[in-house]
Design an enzyme around this catalytic site. Structure first.
Site, PDB file in Angstrom:
ATOM      1  N   GLY A 131       0.809  -1.219   0.000  1.00  0.00           N
ATOM      2  CA  GLY A 131       0.000   0.000   0.000  1.00  0.00           C
ATOM      3  C   GLY A 131       0.837   1.261   0.000  1.00  0.00           C
ATOM      4  CE  LYS A 173      12.450   1.480  -4.057  1.00  0.00           C
ATOM      5  NZ  LYS A 173      13.190   1.176  -2.831  1.00  0.00           N
ATOM      6  CG  MET A 195       9.430   7.510  -7.645  1.00  0.00           C
ATOM      7  SD  MET A 195       7.856   7.618  -8.505  1.00  0.00           S
ATOM      8  CE  MET A 195       8.152   9.084  -9.471  1.00  0.00           C
ATOM      9  CG  HIS A 202       3.540   1.052  -5.507  1.00  0.00           C
ATOM     10  ND1 HIS A 202       3.762   1.991  -4.538  1.00  0.00           N
ATOM     11  CD2 HIS A 202       4.091  -0.095  -5.048  1.00  0.00           C
ATOM     12  CE1 HIS A 202       4.421   1.448  -3.531  1.00  0.00           C
ATOM     13  NE2 HIS A 202       4.633   0.185  -3.812  1.00  0.00           N
ATOM     14  CB  SER A 206       6.068   3.845   0.455  1.00  0.00           C
ATOM     15  OG  SER A 206       5.508   3.111  -0.584  1.00  0.00           O
TER      16      SER A 206
END
Ligand code: PAF
Length: 280
Positions: A22, A149, A184, A28, A186
């Site tokens: 999430g 990544k 990138m 994503h 989260s």
């Protein structure tokens, strides 16, 4: 967007799974778009399913697990715009129905031999192997999409599938970067502007490594860029791309595919990144 918690609601025709925890970002969403394309091209009836599950078994620090952002409504809206067919947010009890199911994972060698993420985050790949097995089994995933990544994780997923008797195809997606080169993640939202600047030494160091003629010189170049930025890496290495093992002495480097990999803590955030070596 269809948001379900029970795997049974996903249908029986199989799906293309995009496993996530999430807090979805643009990186994503590229995985989701790729998943939707794969589902469409292969005529997979269950379409592209995004799993949103903050997996308790893969966190080495409870603090990190607790503060991991949980924003399911926002995630579902983003998945819809990226072409997903469903969001699957199972409960911890559904993924791990018994205490035993949280222990003793089947693990491929690349999950414990390279001494990279496996050593930097003890127990992490145990949790990843446990959860991927459950997510693949419960969803009947015919393919699953992972970002490059987390390079070691991608290799772990590839090597795990045959070990557990599944045929899920593992599809990798190139790392998505911000315009300044930062991969990138989260967790980037927790970086102060100053730490973000220091964190750019990872991608810059990987670019410097990729211009060197040998893995050893590549590693030295990477370490020097990190040192200049005051970043002490957990590891900074050029490894065989699939097994993530170091170059065996005396062998011509041209006969194998290589990857430069790096991870380290910057401020309160642990960053990781990798690139092809040499750069193509
Ligand atoms: O990369 C991640 O977000 C997680 O490790 C994954 C693959 C969703 C398993 O929990």
């Amino acid at each position: 967007m269809r948001v379900v918690s029970e795997a049974g609601e996903l249908g029986s025709g199989g799906c293309v799974l995009v496993p996530t925890m999430g807090a979805l970002h643009a990186g994503h969403l590229d995985l989701v778009r790729l998943g939707a394309r794969v589902a469409h091209d292969r005529g997979i009836t269950g379409g592209c399913v995004v799993s949103v599950f903050v997996n308790p078994t893969q966190f080495d620090e409870k603090y990190d697990y607790d503060r991991y952002p949980r924003v399911l409504d926002e995630d579902a809206a983003k998945c819809s715009s990226a072409g997903a067919d469903a969001v699957w947010a199972p409960t911890v009890e559904a993924v791990y129905p018994t205490p035993e199911s949280m222990r003793d994972p089947v693990m491929p060698r690349v999950a414990y031999e390279p001494k990279l993420e496996d050593v930097a985050r003890p127990g992490h790949f145990e949790g990843v192997c446990l959860v991927l097995r459950r997510l693949f089994e419960l969803s009947g995933a015919r393919a699953a999409v992972f970002g490059e990544k987390d390079w070691q994780q991608l290799q772990v997923a590839r090597a795990l599938v045959p070990l557990i008797g599944l045929e899920t195809e593992i599809v990798g997606h190139p790392t998505v970067r911000d315009p300044d080169g930062m991969a990138m993640s989260s967790r980037n939202r927790f970086l102060t502007p100053k730490d973000r600047e220091r964190g750019l030494s990872l991608s810059r160091g990987l670019l410097a490594a990729g211009r060197e003629a040998t893995p050893e010189a590549g590693e030295a170049a990477l370490r020097s860029v990190l040192a200049e930025a005051g970043v002490t890496p957990d590891y900074a290495a050029v490894r065989e791309a699939e097994t993530l093992m170091p170059p065996p002495g005396g062998e011509s480097i041209g006969s194998r595919v290589w990857r430069a990999v790096v991870a380290g803590r910057v401020g309160s955030v642990r960053l990781l990144d990798n690139m092809a070596w040499p750069l193509t």
